[in-house]
Design a protein around this motif. Structure first.
Motif, PDB file in Angstrom:
ATOM      1  N   GLY A  79     117.422  87.005 103.434  1.00 42.43           N
ATOM      2  CA  GLY A  79     116.587  88.205 103.353  1.00 42.43           C
ATOM      3  C   GLY A  79     115.430  88.198 104.333  1.00 42.43           C
ATOM      4  O   GLY A  79     114.668  89.170 104.410  1.00 42.43           O
ATOM      5  N   GLY A  80     115.275  87.120 105.074  1.00 34.99           N
ATOM      6  CA  GLY A  80     114.242  87.065 106.099  1.00 34.99           C
ATOM      7  C   GLY A  80     112.835  87.002 105.522  1.00 34.99           C
ATOM      8  O   GLY A  80     112.636  87.012 104.302  1.00 34.99           O
ATOM      9  N   ALA A  81     111.869  86.958 106.426  1.00 35.95           N
ATOM     10  CA  ALA A  81     110.468  86.990 106.001  1.00 35.95           C
ATOM     11  C   ALA A  81     110.201  88.307 105.272  1.00 35.95           C
ATOM     12  O   ALA A  81     109.382  88.370 104.360  1.00 35.95           O
ATOM     13  CB  ALA A  81     109.550  86.844 107.200  1.00 35.95           C
ATOM     14  N   SER A  82     110.955  89.338 105.643  1.00 38.49           N
ATOM     15  CA  SER A  82     110.735  90.663 105.035  1.00 38.49           C
ATOM     16  C   SER A  82     110.977  90.656 103.528  1.00 38.49           C
ATOM     17  O   SER A  82     110.281  91.356 102.794  1.00 38.49           O
ATOM     18  CB  SER A  82     111.642  91.693 105.704  1.00 38.49           C
ATOM     19  N   LEU A  83     111.948  89.897 103.066  1.00 39.61           N
ATOM     20  CA  LEU A  83     112.144  89.816 101.613  1.00 39.61           C
ATOM     21  C   LEU A  83     111.023  88.974 100.982  1.00 39.61           C
ATOM     22  O   LEU A  83     110.612  89.227  99.849  1.00 39.61           O
ATOM     23  CB  LEU A  83     113.521  89.236 101.264  1.00 39.61           C
ATOM     24  N   THR A  99     101.426  94.461 112.320  1.00 39.18           N
ATOM     25  CA  THR A  99     102.636  95.008 111.715  1.00 39.18           C
ATOM     26  C   THR A  99     103.171  94.201 110.534  1.00 39.18           C
ATOM     27  O   THR A  99     103.439  94.753 109.471  1.00 39.18           O
ATOM     28  CB  THR A  99     103.745  95.099 112.786  1.00 39.18           C
ATOM     29  N   TRP A 100     103.316  92.889 110.739  1.00 32.96           N
ATOM     30  CA  TRP A 100     103.946  92.095 109.675  1.00 32.96           C
ATOM     31  C   TRP A 100     103.047  91.985 108.464  1.00 32.96           C
ATOM     32  O   TRP A 100     103.518  92.050 107.324  1.00 32.96           O
ATOM     33  CB  TRP A 100     104.377  90.720 110.186  1.00 32.96           C
ATOM     34  N   SER A 101     101.753  91.849 108.682  1.00 31.29           N
ATOM     35  CA  SER A 101     100.820  91.837 107.535  1.00 31.29           C
ATOM     36  C   SER A 101     100.872  93.168 106.808  1.00 31.29           C
ATOM     37  O   SER A 101     100.875  93.220 105.578  1.00 31.29           O
ATOM     38  CB  SER A 101      99.377  91.627 107.979  1.00 31.29           C
ATOM     39  N   PHE A 106      97.999  85.733 104.401  1.00 31.03           N
ATOM     40  CA  PHE A 106      97.756  86.057 105.817  1.00 31.03           C
ATOM     41  C   PHE A 106      98.955  85.678 106.672  1.00 31.03           C
ATOM     42  O   PHE A 106      99.862  84.968 106.234  1.00 31.03           O
ATOM     43  CB  PHE A 106      96.471  85.386 106.325  1.00 31.03           C
ATOM     44  N   THR A 107      98.953  86.175 107.901  1.00 27.55           N
ATOM     45  CA  THR A 107     100.013  85.905 108.874  1.00 27.55           C
ATOM     46  C   THR A 107      99.410  84.982 109.929  1.00 27.55           C
ATOM     47  O   THR A 107      98.463  85.375 110.618  1.00 27.55           O
ATOM     48  CB  THR A 107     100.462  87.223 109.545  1.00 27.55           C
ATOM     49  N   SER A 108      99.939  83.775 110.040  1.00 30.66           N
ATOM     50  CA  SER A 108      99.267  82.787 110.915  1.00 30.66           C
ATOM     51  C   SER A 108      99.372  83.141 112.391  1.00 30.66           C
ATOM     52  O   SER A 108      98.444  82.907 113.164  1.00 30.66           O
ATOM     53  CB  SER A 108      99.836  81.392 110.675  1.00 30.66           C
ATOM     54  N   ASN A 139     100.582  86.333 115.005  1.00 28.90           N
ATOM     55  CA  ASN A 139     100.999  87.734 115.060  1.00 28.90           C
ATOM     56  C   ASN A 139     101.884  87.956 116.273  1.00 28.90           C
ATOM     57  O   ASN A 139     101.420  88.244 117.371  1.00 28.90           O
ATOM     58  CB  ASN A 139      99.764  88.620 115.016  1.00 28.90           C
ATOM     59  N   THR A 140     103.148  87.805 116.010  1.00 27.95           N
ATOM     60  CA  THR A 140     104.223  87.818 116.996  1.00 27.95           C
ATOM     61  C   THR A 140     104.163  89.019 117.936  1.00 27.95           C
ATOM     62  O   THR A 140     104.451  88.906 119.122  1.00 27.95           O
ATOM     63  CB  THR A 140     105.570  87.867 116.222  1.00 27.95           C
ATOM     64  N   ILE A 141     103.798  90.167 117.387  1.00 30.91           N
ATOM     65  CA  ILE A 141     103.829  91.402 118.157  1.00 30.91           C
ATOM     66  C   ILE A 141     102.593  91.548 119.044  1.00 30.91           C
ATOM     67  O   ILE A 141     102.684  91.933 120.202  1.00 30.91           O
ATOM     68  CB  ILE A 141     103.979  92.602 117.188  1.00 30.91           C
ATOM     69  N   CYS A 191     101.022  82.030 103.217  1.00 30.09           N
ATOM     70  CA  CYS A 191     101.051  82.324 104.647  1.00 30.09           C
ATOM     71  C   CYS A 191     102.456  82.656 105.152  1.00 30.09           C
ATOM     72  O   CYS A 191     103.416  81.948 104.864  1.00 30.09           O
ATOM     73  CB  CYS A 191     100.512  81.122 105.416  1.00 30.09           C
ATOM     74  N   ASP A 192     102.525  83.730 105.920  1.00 34.44           N
ATOM     75  CA  ASP A 192     103.733  84.046 106.690  1.00 34.44           C
ATOM     76  C   ASP A 192     103.606  83.296 108.010  1.00 34.44           C
ATOM     77  O   ASP A 192     102.800  83.663 108.854  1.00 34.44           O
ATOM     78  CB  ASP A 192     103.810  85.558 106.914  1.00 34.44           C
ATOM     79  N   MET A 193     104.383  82.221 108.145  1.00 37.15           N
ATOM     80  CA  MET A 193     104.295  81.378 109.343  1.00 37.15           C
ATOM     81  C   MET A 193     105.525  81.543 110.230  1.00 37.15           C
ATOM     82  O   MET A 193     105.908  80.625 110.972  1.00 37.15           O
ATOM     83  CB  MET A 193     104.149  79.910 108.932  1.00 37.15           C
ATOM     84  N   SER A 194     106.149  82.709 110.144  1.00 36.45           N
ATOM     85  CA  SER A 194     107.436  82.916 110.817  1.00 36.45           C
ATOM     86  C   SER A 194     107.445  82.508 112.283  1.00 36.45           C
ATOM     87  O   SER A 194     108.416  81.950 112.768  1.00 36.45           O
ATOM     88  CB  SER A 194     107.857  84.381 110.715  1.00 36.45           C
ATOM     89  N   SER A 195     106.374  82.817 112.998  1.00 34.86           N
ATOM     90  CA  SER A 195     106.468  82.617 114.448  1.00 34.86           C
ATOM     91  C   SER A 195     105.634  81.456 114.987  1.00 34.86           C
ATOM     92  O   SER A 195     105.533  81.306 116.201  1.00 34.86           O
ATOM     93  CB  SER A 195     106.126  83.914 115.181  1.00 34.86           C
ATOM     94  N   ALA A 229     113.921  81.976 110.121  1.00 35.14           N
ATOM     95  CA  ALA A 229     114.317  80.889 111.029  1.00 35.14           C
ATOM     96  C   ALA A 229     114.333  81.306 112.495  1.00 35.14           C
ATOM     97  O   ALA A 229     114.130  80.489 113.389  1.00 35.14           O
ATOM     98  CB  ALA A 229     115.697  80.372 110.633  1.00 35.14           C
ATOM     99  N   GLN A 230     114.521  82.589 112.749  1.00 35.18           N
ATOM    100  CA  GLN A 230     114.937  83.010 114.099  1.00 35.18           C
ATOM    101  C   GLN A 230     113.859  83.021 115.174  1.00 35.18           C
ATOM    102  O   GLN A 230     114.106  83.463 116.287  1.00 35.18           O
ATOM    103  CB  GLN A 230     115.610  84.387 114.014  1.00 35.18           C
ATOM    104  N   LYS A 231     112.649  82.537 114.860  1.00 32.95           N
ATOM    105  CA  LYS A 231     111.617  82.470 115.892  1.00 32.95           C
ATOM    106  C   LYS A 231     111.520  81.065 116.481  1.00 32.95           C
ATOM    107  O   LYS A 231     111.579  80.884 117.680  1.00 32.95           O
ATOM    108  CB  LYS A 231     110.258  82.887 115.327  1.00 32.95           C
ATOM    109  N   ASN A 232     111.361  80.092 115.608  1.00 25.73           N
ATOM    110  CA  ASN A 232     111.081  78.761 116.149  1.00 25.73           C
ATOM    111  C   ASN A 232     111.965  77.685 115.552  1.00 25.73           C
ATOM    112  O   ASN A 232     111.692  76.504 115.722  1.00 25.73           O
ATOM    113  CB  ASN A 232     109.604  78.421 115.885  1.00 25.73           C
TER     114      ASN A 232
END
Ligand code: PLP
Length: 361
Positions: free
Chosen positions: A73-77, A100-102, A144-146, A148-150, A174-178, A197-200
């Motif tokens: 479901g990704g970070a979005s779920l 955006t992601w926050s 928080f989002t560590s 901000n990819t965008i 924390c959303d640490m996706s990127s 997973a798909q960033k790093n």
């Protein structure tokens, strides 16, 4: 020869990881079967997922009070799932809005309960990290989002946020996706960390979740899949996990370990970022987009000062095998994502092209 891949996500994977993964697609561990066609309950796959968890713990120095999960479901779920699992009845959730992601995470939390934004950099199109954060309410958690990819901004320290959460007896999420695995962190500051997973880490499909077990509220009424306790109890095997993404993530973690762990990759990442930002600052044709102190070491956003030069730069990139350099549609300009697997030589190559632009305009 492969392109220099600056794509923001899905993004570059280390070349030996790709080679090994492609071998696994043909045959995994002398089983005469492909990784894509074995049972997720087979001993081959059980070993793979257990190794991925162990490596995650080892690389980030995580104790046994945390559980490592690989979900879908990704970070979005996770935006929704985190809020669902960490909100108390009639409680309040606090968010820092850095883009955006926050914003998307806030939107999901609002569906669950009272949600407040305690700091935001929206006033300047998210070009900085807010440091004036005031919490006056009694809150369940701070999210928080560590990185901000965008927009290309990043929290370079978590100390203040962790203190703030503590003072308010709130959990820290924390959303640490990127930027997960890009630098050393103290996981003990957090109750929940999640990352697509798909960033790093690997190919899309798996979402890494690091959750502190004692921080979870026991609530048997949550939808089964959306309850972290389900996945803790079933060791990420409640349903069929994203087998291939987990396999490749495990290979990436092995590679990180072989480099000497997070400390080594952090040094490389610092070098890459400072080379590229130096060029942006010293090349008169280019300009950075975000506040200097808040610049991301993973996603470098920049622009060309004179719009007449843009097409020439883009042509140069295209002809020289540069991939994924365009900025996000909400920001414009350019964005070079320089994740762990992107080599310093690719950064140097991009810098060469930025210098070459001077000669052809
Ligand atoms: C890419 C990204 C997301 C979205 O991830 P999905 O796995 O596509 O849901 C969320 N947060 C951050 C910081 C991201 O970079």
């Amino acid at each position: 020869m492969k392109k220099h891949n600056f794509s923001a996500g899905p993004s570059i994977l280390e070349s030996n990881v790709i080679r090994k993964a492609s071998q696994g697609v043909l045959e995994i561990n002398n089983t005469a079967l492909s990784i894509l066609e074995i049972s997720h309950r087979s001993s081959e796959f059980t070993q793979i997922i257990e190794e991925a968890k162990t490596l995650t713990k080892e690389l980030l120095n995580i104790g046994d009070d945390y559980e490592i999960l690989f979900l879908q479901g990704g970070a979005s779920l996770q935006f929704y799932m985190a809020a669902l699992n960490f909100s108390r009845p009639n409680g309040t959730a606090a968010y820092i809005d850095t883009g955006t992601w926050s914003t998307k995470a806030i939107k999901e939390s609002e569906k669950i309960g009272k949600t407040i934004t305690v700091a935001s950099s929206k006033d300047k199109n998210y070009t900085y990290i807010p440091n004036n954060i005031n919490i006056n309410n009694n809150i369940d958690y701070l999210h928080f989002t560590s990185n901000n990819t965008i927009y290309g901004t990043q929290f370079h320290t978590f100390h203040k946020l962790s203190q703030l959460a503590k003072q308010n007896s709130a959990k820290l999420i924390c959303d640490m996706s990127s930027d997960i695995f890009s630098k050393q962190i103290d996981v003990n500051q957090f109750d929940l960390i999640y990352a697509g997973a798909q960033k790093n880490l690997g190919p899309a499909g798996a979402t890494l979740v690091i959750v502190k077990k004692e921080s979870l509220i026991k609530n048997g009424n949550l939808p089964t899949y959306l309850n972290y306790n389900t996945h803790i109890d079933k060791k990420s095997m409640f349903n069929t996990p994203p087998v291939f993404s987990i396999y490749v993530s495990m290979l990436t973690l092995r590679w990180l370990k072989s480099l000497g762990g997070i400390k080594s990759i952090e040094q490389e990442n610092n070098k890459k970022a400072s080379l590229l930002y130096n060029e942006i600052d010293n090349n008169p044709l280019f300009v950075g987009i975000v506040n200097k102190e808040d610049r991301s070491k993973m996603n470098v956003t920049f622009d060309i000062r004179n719009a007449d030069h843009k097409l020439k730069f883009e042509k140069l990139c295209l002809e020289n095998g540069i991939n994924g350099i365009y900025g996000h549609r909400s920001v414009g300009g350019y964005r070079a994502s320089i994740y762990n697997a992107l080599k310093i030589s690719s950064v140097c190559f991009l810098i060469e092209l930025m210098r070459k632009l001077k000669q052809i305009i």
